[in-house]
Scaffold this motif. Structure first.
Motif, mmCIF file in Angstrom:
data_model
loop_
_atom_site.group_PDB
_atom_site.id
_atom_site.type_symbol
_atom_site.label_atom_id
_atom_site.label_comp_id
_atom_site.label_asym_id
_atom_site.label_seq_id
_atom_site.Cartn_x
_atom_site.Cartn_y
_atom_site.Cartn_z
ATOM 1 N N HIS A 31 6.648 -16.794 -2.903
ATOM 2 C CA HIS A 31 5.554 -15.845 -2.707
ATOM 3 C C HIS A 31 4.191 -16.516 -2.814
ATOM 4 O O HIS A 31 3.235 -16.092 -2.181
ATOM 5 C CB HIS A 31 5.639 -14.727 -3.751
ATOM 6 N N TYR A 32 4.083 -17.548 -3.658
ATOM 7 C CA TYR A 32 2.797 -18.133 -3.994
ATOM 8 C C TYR A 32 2.880 -19.655 -3.987
ATOM 9 O O TYR A 32 3.968 -20.242 -4.033
ATOM 10 C CB TYR A 32 2.361 -17.682 -5.391
ATOM 11 N N SER A 85 4.713 -6.706 3.964
ATOM 12 C CA SER A 85 3.449 -7.292 3.521
ATOM 13 C C SER A 85 2.611 -6.211 2.848
ATOM 14 O O SER A 85 2.361 -5.158 3.439
ATOM 15 C CB SER A 85 2.697 -7.876 4.718
ATOM 16 N N ASN A 88 -0.644 -5.809 -0.225
ATOM 17 C CA ASN A 88 -1.513 -6.118 -1.360
ATOM 18 C C ASN A 88 -2.061 -4.781 -1.841
ATOM 19 O O ASN A 88 -2.727 -4.069 -1.084
ATOM 20 C CB ASN A 88 -2.646 -7.064 -0.954
ATOM 21 N N SER A 98 -2.945 -19.534 -5.300
ATOM 22 C CA SER A 98 -2.214 -18.267 -5.381
ATOM 23 C C SER A 98 -1.041 -18.388 -6.353
ATOM 24 O O SER A 98 -0.369 -19.416 -6.440
ATOM 25 C CB SER A 98 -1.700 -17.874 -3.993
ATOM 26 N N GLY A 147 -4.770 -13.400 -4.662
ATOM 27 C CA GLY A 147 -3.366 -13.765 -4.752
ATOM 28 C C GLY A 147 -2.955 -14.216 -6.137
ATOM 29 O O GLY A 147 -1.933 -14.898 -6.296
ATOM 30 N N TYR A 194 -5.309 -11.995 0.053
ATOM 31 C CA TYR A 194 -4.098 -12.800 0.161
ATOM 32 C C TYR A 194 -2.944 -11.903 0.615
ATOM 33 O O TYR A 194 -2.786 -10.774 0.143
ATOM 34 C CB TYR A 194 -3.776 -13.428 -1.195
ATOM 35 N N THR A 251 0.085 -10.865 0.105
ATOM 36 C CA THR A 251 1.236 -10.706 -0.778
ATOM 37 C C THR A 251 2.260 -9.783 -0.136
ATOM 38 O O THR A 251 1.963 -9.058 0.817
ATOM 39 C CB THR A 251 0.803 -10.109 -2.124
ATOM 40 N N SER A 279 5.867 -9.072 -4.444
ATOM 41 C CA SER A 279 5.123 -10.162 -5.087
ATOM 42 C C SER A 279 4.600 -9.656 -6.423
ATOM 43 O O SER A 279 4.132 -8.512 -6.527
ATOM 44 C CB SER A 279 3.935 -10.602 -4.225
ATOM 45 N N HIS A 317 3.437 -5.689 -6.695
ATOM 46 C CA HIS A 317 2.366 -4.946 -6.020
ATOM 47 C C HIS A 317 2.822 -3.526 -5.678
ATOM 48 O O HIS A 317 2.054 -2.573 -5.818
ATOM 49 C CB HIS A 317 1.927 -5.688 -4.748
#
Length: 537
Positions: free
Chosen positions: A3-4, A34, A36, A87, A112, A187, A189, A193, A214
């Motif tokens: 993820h990061y 996807s 955030n 991130s 992120g 970002y 995410t 995430s 998230h």
């Protein structure tokens, strides 16, 4: 799935086989792909033309959604452009409830990062344990709380940036923000995430780190508030819980912003200031603990609270007398609720239509609950047992497979609370199933207080228990064996209490101290705390 860039947190999630069932059947709970969460909570308000709507009020200032958006974007640029952030880094926030705290919170997620929000009362020892456990690389600290933060020594912490939560002068963050763009590409995410890490009360040794995605942030906005509050854009939220508590984060930031409403933040929220905010600024929804509701009831006649429509209590069980006294004084019904850091927010509560005074309530939308015995079998109606919960969110301890298996049994979350369920399905609180002391809404682990006391040069042994108290719910009571019995006097009590407040968060200090010659123990040397509780009564 990676993820990061810094994937530490995801690598330390519990195995899927150890996690509780997550049930996302309702269309409102479909947050996939996807995602955030800041897009929904903040950026959408700008895209949809609501930038000039008020987002945050305090007694001194007002921020619109545009103000919050601009500052969050500038802080996100500071993180990514100036501070060596990548991130997935964990970022600690240390501040009282103020607008800059919220701006930093959103900025970390925009960039992120993974937020670790803390309470301002925590001391160097507790902060260090958090930083080392979560391998936190960056910290944002209100300059008024910098002294304790400066004592932290950790090889993981690379950057500590001060900001001014009072908005009266330029700290380091404000200087770095100057001339930064007010737009930022969030970002990308994913729904699963990690967004935040919340520490449970165990901050000695290896504390428990709860983690949330998230999607979890948005899911709780579809649960308790829709079930109990029915928020509207014109609502103004306020309350006393710190944003470092998930109770406060939900009630004072996530819920109002999800529904396009506003929040009124108070750095030191006394009952008097809560009432002043309600009266002067027409607050409509208030979150606080039973101890505060008790005091507010005695003061309410001197304030105009006509705007208040929803009253929420959590943090400890709501005594029936507090509910009745408030209803008699105002005609308003307090909504009781139980939640946990592991599950993120309230999962059993009520609304004005189905409320049964004295009961905690029914599972809120998105959750189901049952009462079980020690072997996992369901208990008969009205028989006390362990509370088991599952639904849209659940426990994900980082780096603690043993603790994960204690909290999750047969894919259900076991909260550690003892409840009973009546013939109509209502849940009634009976007791805590462990030695957790719940005082004025704070969760305080007895062993945590003991570990601090044992650092005192004059203390040989100690045991800590919670005692019932009408004002606070419970009191922290310490039984202490001194190295020299000749020192046992009232002055020594005061000295130990003042020492403790400097060594750890002051709300944890023992308000009662009894000096004893010896502690009751089993043959294997285990302290028998139940005997101390019996003696105290």
């Amino acid at each position: 799935m990676k993820h990061y860039q810094d994937n530490f947190a995801h690598e330390h999630l519990p195995d899927e086989s150890l996690r509780p069932d997550i049930i996302l059947g309702h269309p409102d709970f479909q947050f996939n792909g996807s995602l955030n969460c800041v897009d929904k909570l903040l950026d959408d308000h700008i895209r949809e033309g609501r930038g000039n709507t008020v987002a945050i009020r305090t007694f001194e200032t007002t921020w619109t959604y545009q103000d919050l958006y601009d500052k969050s974007n500038q802080i996100a640029h500071v993180l990514t452009d100036e501070l060596g952030f990548v991130s997935g880094n964990r970022v600690l926030i240390r501040a009282a409830n103020n607008p800059m705290f919220v701006a930093v919170w959103f900025a970390v997620l925009k960039a992120g990062g993974i937020v670790v929000a803390t309470m301002p009362l925590l001391r160097e020892k507790e902060l260090t344990v958090m930083i080392d456990s979560a391998e936190i690389s960056h910290a944002f600290c209100d300059y008024r709380l910098e002294e304790e933060m400066a004592l932290v020594k950790s090889s993981f912490l690379k950057q500590m940036i001060t900001f001014d939560g009072s908005e009266t002068h330029m700290s380091k963050l404000e200087t770095l923000m100057h001339n930064k763009p007010k737009t930022f590409q969030n970002y990308h995410t994913m729904a699963d995430s990690l967004a935040l890490i919340g520490f449970t009360s165990g901050t000695t040794g290896k504390p428990k780190m709860t983690s949330h995605f998230h999607r979890d942030i948005l899911l709780i906005c579809e649960a308790f508030p829709k079930y109990s509050l029915q928020p509207k854009p014109e609502d103004i939220f306020t309350g006393s819980p710190p944003l470092g508590f998930t109770f406060g984060l939900g009630g004072l930031v996530l819920f109002p912003f999800y529904f396009g409403a506003s929040t009124f933040l108070i750095e030191k929220p006394t009952p008097e200031l809560l009432l002043k905010a309600i009266s002067d600024h027409k607050v409509s929804i208030c979150f606080t603990a039973p101890t505060a509701w008790r005091v507010i009831t005695t003061l309410v006649k001197d304030y105009n609270i006509a705007s208040l429509r929803k009253c929420v209590s959590a943090g400890e069980t709501l005594p029936l007398k507090v509910w009745e006294d408030w209803y008699d004084a105002t005609g308003l019904k307090i909504i009781d609720g139980i939640g946990s850091t592991e599950i993120l927010h309230i999962f059993i509560s009520s609304n004005e239509e189905n409320m049964r005074k004295g009961a905690t309530g029914l599972p809120v939308r998105g959750y189901e609950a049952k009462i079980i015995d020690g072997k996992g079998n369901e208990m008969p109606v009205n028989e006390p047992g362990r509370l088991a919960v599952r639904g849209i969110t659940g426990c994900k301890y980082l780096n603690s497979p043993d603790k994960q298996q204690e909290y999750v049994e047969n894919k259900w979350n076991i909260t550690g609370d003892i409840f009973r369920q009546d013939e109509d399905g209502y849940f009634w609180f009976v007791a805590r199933g462990d030695d957790m002391i719940i005082s004025s809404g704070y969760n305080i682990a007895a062993i945590e207080v003991e570990s601090v006391l044992l650092c005192h040069d004059d203390i040989a042994e100690c045991a800590v228990v919670g005692l019932p108290n009408e004002e606070r719910g419970m009191l922290v009571c310490a039984y202490i064996v001194l190295k020299s019995q000749a020192d046992a006097n009232d002055d020594k009590v005061k000295e130990i209490q003042e020492w403790f407040k400097k060594a750890a968060a002051p709300y944890k200090y023992p308000r009662e101290i009894h000096f004893v010659d010896a502690l009751p123990k089993t043959e294997t040397g285990k302290i028998q705390r139940f005997k101390l509780k019996t003696t105290a009564r």
